[in-house]
Design a protein around this motif. Structure first.
Motif, PDB file in Angstrom:
ATOM      1  N   ASN A 161     -39.343  47.359  26.280  1.00 10.63           N
ATOM      2  CA  ASN A 161     -38.915  47.597  24.895  1.00 10.63           C
ATOM      3  C   ASN A 161     -37.397  47.448  24.849  1.00 10.63           C
ATOM      4  N   TYR A 162     -36.934  46.266  25.254  1.00 10.82           N
ATOM      5  CA  TYR A 162     -35.525  46.062  25.617  1.00 10.82           C
ATOM      6  C   TYR A 162     -34.532  46.438  24.516  1.00 10.82           C
ATOM      7  N   MET A 163     -34.639  45.818  23.361  1.00 11.23           N
ATOM      8  CA  MET A 163     -33.606  46.012  22.347  1.00 11.23           C
ATOM      9  C   MET A 163     -33.570  47.425  21.799  1.00 11.23           C
ATOM     10  N   GLU A 164     -34.744  48.015  21.571  1.00 10.96           N
ATOM     11  CA  GLU A 164     -34.775  49.383  21.064  1.00 10.96           C
ATOM     12  C   GLU A 164     -34.171  50.350  22.083  1.00 10.96           C
ATOM     13  N   SER A 165     -34.486  50.130  23.354  1.00  7.73           N
ATOM     14  CA  SER A 165     -33.953  50.962  24.422  1.00  7.73           C
ATOM     15  C   SER A 165     -32.436  50.794  24.534  1.00  7.73           C
ATOM     16  N   PHE A 166     -31.993  49.552  24.502  1.00 10.92           N
ATOM     17  CA  PHE A 166     -30.554  49.249  24.558  1.00 10.92           C
ATOM     18  C   PHE A 166     -29.812  49.890  23.392  1.00 10.92           C
ATOM     19  N   GLN A 167     -30.324  49.738  22.193  1.00 11.31           N
ATOM     20  CA  GLN A 167     -29.685  50.304  21.009  1.00 11.31           C
ATOM     21  C   GLN A 167     -29.645  51.826  21.062  1.00 11.31           C
ATOM     22  N   GLU A 168     -30.729  52.416  21.552  1.00 12.00           N
ATOM     23  CA  GLU A 168     -30.780  53.874  21.667  1.00 12.00           C
ATOM     24  C   GLU A 168     -29.715  54.367  22.642  1.00 12.00           C
ATOM     25  N   ASN A 169     -29.553  53.665  23.757  1.00 11.65           N
ATOM     26  CA  ASN A 169     -28.525  54.051  24.734  1.00 11.65           C
ATOM     27  C   ASN A 169     -27.129  53.974  24.136  1.00 11.65           C
ATOM     28  N   VAL A 170     -26.850  52.893  23.422  1.00 14.76           N
ATOM     29  CA  VAL A 170     -25.530  52.724  22.806  1.00 14.76           C
ATOM     30  C   VAL A 170     -25.281  53.820  21.769  1.00 14.76           C
ATOM     31  N   ASN A 171     -26.278  54.109  20.954  1.00 17.20           N
ATOM     32  CA  ASN A 171     -26.123  55.132  19.923  1.00 17.20           C
ATOM     33  C   ASN A 171     -25.948  56.530  20.528  1.00 17.20           C
ATOM     34  N   THR A 172     -26.589  56.765  21.662  1.00 17.96           N
ATOM     35  CA  THR A 172     -26.411  58.046  22.353  1.00 17.96           C
ATOM     36  C   THR A 172     -24.974  58.189  22.841  1.00 17.96           C
ATOM     37  N   LEU A 173     -24.450  57.127  23.451  1.00 20.80           N
ATOM     38  CA  LEU A 173     -23.052  57.146  23.892  1.00 20.80           C
ATOM     39  C   LEU A 173     -22.116  57.346  22.706  1.00 20.80           C
ATOM     40  N   ALA A 174     -22.425  56.668  21.610  1.00 22.65           N
ATOM     41  CA  ALA A 174     -21.588  56.768  20.406  1.00 22.65           C
ATOM     42  C   ALA A 174     -21.571  58.194  19.872  1.00 22.65           C
ATOM     43  N   GLU A 175     -22.703  58.871  19.929  1.00 22.10           N
ATOM     44  CA  GLU A 175     -22.769  60.250  19.448  1.00 22.10           C
ATOM     45  C   GLU A 175     -21.996  61.195  20.364  1.00 22.10           C
ATOM     46  N   ILE A 176     -22.146  61.003  21.662  1.00 20.65           N
ATOM     47  CA  ILE A 176     -21.451  61.869  22.626  1.00 20.65           C
ATOM     48  C   ILE A 176     -19.939  61.732  22.491  1.00 20.65           C
ATOM     49  N   PHE A 177     -19.473  60.487  22.348  1.00 17.93           N
ATOM     50  CA  PHE A 177     -18.025  60.242  22.336  1.00 17.93           C
ATOM     51  C   PHE A 177     -17.467  59.992  20.930  1.00 17.93           C
ATOM     52  N   GLU A 178     -18.279  60.260  19.919  1.00 12.65           N
ATOM     53  CA  GLU A 178     -17.870  60.127  18.516  1.00 12.65           C
ATOM     54  C   GLU A 178     -17.303  58.733  18.221  1.00 12.65           C
ATOM     55  N   LYS A 179     -18.102  57.722  18.561  1.00 20.46           N
ATOM     56  CA  LYS A 179     -17.724  56.326  18.346  1.00 20.46           C
ATOM     57  C   LYS A 179     -18.783  55.619  17.481  1.00 20.46           C
ATOM     58  N   GLU A 180     -19.369  56.357  16.557  1.00 23.50           N
ATOM     59  CA  GLU A 180     -20.492  55.833  15.773  1.00 23.50           C
ATOM     60  C   GLU A 180     -20.157  54.568  14.988  1.00 23.50           C
ATOM     61  N   ASP A 181     -18.996  54.543  14.358  1.00 24.68           N
ATOM     62  CA  ASP A 181     -18.631  53.378  13.532  1.00 24.68           C
ATOM     63  C   ASP A 181     -18.469  52.119  14.385  1.00 24.68           C
ATOM     64  N   ALA A 182     -17.787  52.261  15.517  1.00 22.35           N
ATOM     65  CA  ALA A 182     -17.569  51.113  16.400  1.00 22.35           C
ATOM     66  C   ALA A 182     -18.898  50.602  16.956  1.00 22.35           C
ATOM     67  N   ALA A 183     -19.781  51.524  17.338  1.00 24.43           N
ATOM     68  CA  ALA A 183     -21.083  51.133  17.888  1.00 24.43           C
ATOM     69  C   ALA A 183     -21.920  50.413  16.834  1.00 24.43           C
ATOM     70  N   LYS A 184     -21.906  50.923  15.632  1.00 23.16           N
ATOM     71  CA  LYS A 184     -22.673  50.308  14.541  1.00 23.16           C
ATOM     72  C   LYS A 184     -22.220  48.877  14.297  1.00 23.16           C
ATOM     73  N   GLU A 185     -20.917  48.670  14.326  1.00 18.20           N
ATOM     74  CA  GLU A 185     -20.352  47.331  14.104  1.00 18.20           C
ATOM     75  C   GLU A 185     -20.766  46.366  15.213  1.00 18.20           C
ATOM     76  N   GLU A 186     -20.677  46.813  16.469  1.00 17.29           N
ATOM     77  CA  GLU A 186     -21.024  45.955  17.607  1.00 17.29           C
ATOM     78  C   GLU A 186     -22.522  45.625  17.616  1.00 17.29           C
ATOM     79  N   LEU A 187     -23.358  46.604  17.322  1.00 17.89           N
ATOM     80  CA  LEU A 187     -24.804  46.380  17.312  1.00 17.89           C
ATOM     81  C   LEU A 187     -25.219  45.432  16.191  1.00 17.89           C
ATOM     82  N   ALA A 188     -24.527  45.506  15.075  1.00 14.26           N
ATOM     83  CA  ALA A 188     -24.837  44.606  13.948  1.00 14.26           C
ATOM     84  C   ALA A 188     -24.551  43.155  14.333  1.00 14.26           C
TER      85      ALA A 188
END
Length: 330
Positions: A161-188
């Motif tokens: 389940n590659y992309m969903e797993s990858f996106q979930e990992n990135v969003n988890t990192l973004a939440e921990i380090f408060e980088k939600e906006d940057a992560a959203k932009e890169e994932l888009a």
């Protein structure tokens, strides 16, 4: 006498006026200073409050509470290191052997060496007293040992389940380090690139075979395997739909490659990143394989093993993987 009294009265009023003016000036200067102190205290309080917030991370090996913005972070997974680098998050230590070339900045002495990917230096990690440890598949057997040192989270990519797993990992990192906006932009950006490639591949009847070359041995990878993203996400059709989905791939012969006769042959050279003795090109482009359509049409593509073998699942590596396949696929 009257003149003297008049002069005295004028002098008294002048002194009072000067004193009032001086007090007024002091009040005007004091107010902004008082306001600045209040604002500073409020800002400090907000930072302290954010620092004490916790994120509960559910992962393959358990559930871990992690404080937001941990300062001392140890990372064993190069895909995670890749994403943290892209998001502008610093780390304390990494395993320095076999660092992908595009992450070579982490060879600098300012980053601590915490052992090998399969042989963590637990003594060193204890000494560093990290706030967070991030691991993936190669370290999963040592999870309990890591948790005795610091909060530990597993961030390997689920290849089924590659992309969903990858996106979930990135969003988890973004939440921990408060980088939600940057992560959203890169994932888009990645979503857009995937769609473009998938549209192109889905409209073609060309078939592909993905292989890993390792010092004379060759393994094939199909859907839902380690490199199954080429088929499952990018949309390229398989030259063989019955390849066994395993971490180490299905061992194959060169006769097998000729039999399946792929239009595209994607090759990952393991030896290039682990110190192998022979190159994939020497192994793959032999007399037998030269009879395939892939070789005849110039469609043997050597993928960067730094991205594919060492650090898949990172913001930069996934982007590069899309580009490599997209550039090759016509």
């Amino acid at each position: 006498m009257k003149k003297t009294l008049l002069l005295f009265i004028i002098a008294v009023f002048a002194a009072i006026a000067v004193a009032c003016g001086s007090d007024s000036g002091k009040e005007e200067k004091t107010e902004p200073a008082s306001t600045t102190t209040e604002e500073k205290s409020s800002g400090d309080a907000q930072k302290e409050e954010s620092k004490n917030e916790e994120v509960t991370v559910k992962h393959q090996l358990g559930e871990t509470k992690v404080k937001k913005n941990p300062e001392k972070v140890i990372v064993f997974d190069f895909g995670t290191l890749d994403s943290l680098d892209k998001l502008g998050v610093e780390v304390l230590g990494i395993p320095k052997k076999n660092i992908p070339s595009y992450l070579s900045k982490y060879e600098d002495d300012k980053y601590e060496n915490i052992g090998g990917l399969k042989e963590p230096d637990f003594e060193k990690i204890h000494e560093l007293q990290p706030d967070l440890i991030i691991i993936s598949g190669r370290q999963s057997d040592s999870y309990d040992e890591f948790t005795k040192i610091a909060p530990t989270i597993y961030m390997g990519v689920d290849t089924t389940n590659y992309m969903e797993s990858f996106q979930e990992n990135v969003n988890t990192l973004a939440e921990i380090f408060e980088k939600e906006d940057a992560a959203k932009e890169e994932l888009a950006k990645i979503d857009d690139a995937v769609k473009e490639l998938n549209d192109k591949a889905s409209a073609s009847d060309k078939k592909a075979l993905v292989i890993l070359a390792n010092d004379g041995k060759v393994s094939a990878y199909g859907s839902q395997s380690r490199f199954g993203i080429i088929h499952d996400v990018f949309g390229l059709k398989q030259a063989d739909e019955n390849i066994e989905a395993t971490t180490h791939g299905q061992s194959i012969s060169f006769e097998y490659i000729v039999e399946k006769d792929p239009d595209y042959l994607f090759v990952i050279d393991r030896g290039a990143v682990v110190g192998g003795e022979s190159s994939a090109k020497q192994v793959v482009e032999n007399e037998l394989v030269s009879n395939t359509k892939a070789v005849k049409e110039g469609n043997v593509i050597y993928l960067d093993p730094g991205y594919w073998y060492l650090s898949g699942g990172g913001l930069e590596s996934v982007n590069a993987m899309i580009k490599e396949v997209s550039d090759a696929f016509q």
